[in-house]
Design a protein around this motif. Structure first.
Motif, PDB file in Angstrom:
ATOM      1  N   ASP A   1      -6.063   6.051   1.126  1.00 27.03           N
ATOM      2  CA  ASP A   1      -6.291   6.620   1.956  1.00 27.03           C
ATOM      3  C   ASP A   1      -6.147   8.303   2.917  1.00 27.03           C
ATOM      4  OD1 ASP A   1      -7.683   4.033   3.506  1.00 27.03           O
ATOM      5  OD2 ASP A   1      -5.452   3.420   3.249  1.00 27.03           O
TER       6      ASP A   1
ATOM      7  N   ASP B   1      -7.988  -2.962  10.074  1.00 28.05           N
ATOM      8  CA  ASP B   1      -7.835  -3.064   8.600  1.00 28.05           C
ATOM      9  C   ASP B   1      -6.912  -1.865   8.914  1.00 28.05           C
ATOM     10  OD1 ASP B   1      -8.548  -1.779   6.179  1.00 28.05           O
ATOM     11  OD2 ASP B   1      -8.667   0.272   7.247  1.00 28.05           O
TER      12      ASP B   1
ATOM     13  N   LYS C   1      -3.295  -2.008   6.481  1.00 29.53           N
ATOM     14  CA  LYS C   1      -2.420  -1.429   5.893  1.00 29.53           C
ATOM     15  C   LYS C   1      -1.389  -0.941   7.095  1.00 29.53           C
ATOM     16  CE  LYS C   1      -6.507   0.581   4.718  1.00 29.53           C
ATOM     17  NZ  LYS C   1      -7.445   1.249   4.710  1.00 29.53           N
TER      18      LYS C   1
ATOM     19  N   ALA D   1       2.863  -1.126   4.102  1.00 29.77           N
ATOM     20  CA  ALA D   1       2.816  -0.232   3.566  1.00 29.77           C
ATOM     21  C   ALA D   1       3.727   0.132   2.984  1.00 29.77           C
ATOM     22  CB  ALA D   1       2.862   0.667   4.530  1.00 29.77           C
TER      23      ALA D   1
ATOM     24  N   VAL E   1       0.573  -1.412   0.475  1.00 37.51           N
ATOM     25  CA  VAL E   1       0.050  -0.156  -0.276  1.00 37.51           C
ATOM     26  C   VAL E   1       0.483   1.660  -0.427  1.00 37.51           C
ATOM     27  CG1 VAL E   1      -1.761   1.226   1.071  1.00 37.51           C
ATOM     28  CG2 VAL E   1      -1.773  -0.854   1.276  1.00 37.51           C
TER      29      VAL E   1
END
Length: 158
Positions: A111, A64, A68, A72, A4
């Motif tokens: 995000d 969550d 992430k 990352a 991510v």
């Protein structure tokens, strides 16, 4: 899970939210559940149901965020050396060729995207059109009103 992409700032915001959820929100939910249990019959206790629902939300958000952050790929724009090309985490000054309006966007992860802060998601149509281009290039972006053309004025890594 695939990586991510996050800017350094975006990763810090997620870490801060995770810390808040684990240290304050989780404790508040535990206290609310204990208080609701003290009221007696749980089968018809709306406070208990609301607290359990809130607990589910908090625990889901914690999971969550941990997922992430675990996946990352953190990019610090100050360390980028992309030879003037638009890349993830870069800041781009644009001019709308039709209206002459000038805008500035930073390309960020999904995000951390917030158009009010001039941060656009790397998956947005404008970011996809800009990636790989340099100052002086003209790009066409599909907008609801049709194709908009922008000239890239400057690319910065800050």
């Amino acid at each position: 899970m695939s990586s991510v992409p996050l800017t350094k700032h975006g990763a810090q915001l997620l870490k801060d939210e995770l810390h808040l959820l684990k240290t304050k929100e989780r404790q508040a939910v535990i206290m609310a559940i204990a208080e609701a249990r003290a009221h007696g019959d749980l089968s018809e206790n709306a406070d208990y149901d609301a607290a359990k629902e809130r607990q589910g939300f908090v625990e889901g958000r914690i999971a969550d965020l941990e997922g992430k952050l675990g996946a990352a790929l953190v990019v610090d724009p100050a360390t980028l050396d992309a030879d003037g090309r638009v890349v993830f985490a870069s800041t781009v000054d644009l001019e709308d060729l039709e209206s002459g309006d000038k805008v500035t966007y930073q390309i960020v992860g999904t995000d951390e995207a917030d158009i009010k802060l001039s941060k656009v998601s790397v998956t947005s149509p404008i970011a996809r059109a800009l990636i790989g281009k340099t100052a002086g290039d003209v790009v066409g972006v599909q907008a609801p009103s049709g194709i908009r053309e922008y000239e890239i004025l400057e690319v910065r890594y800050v």
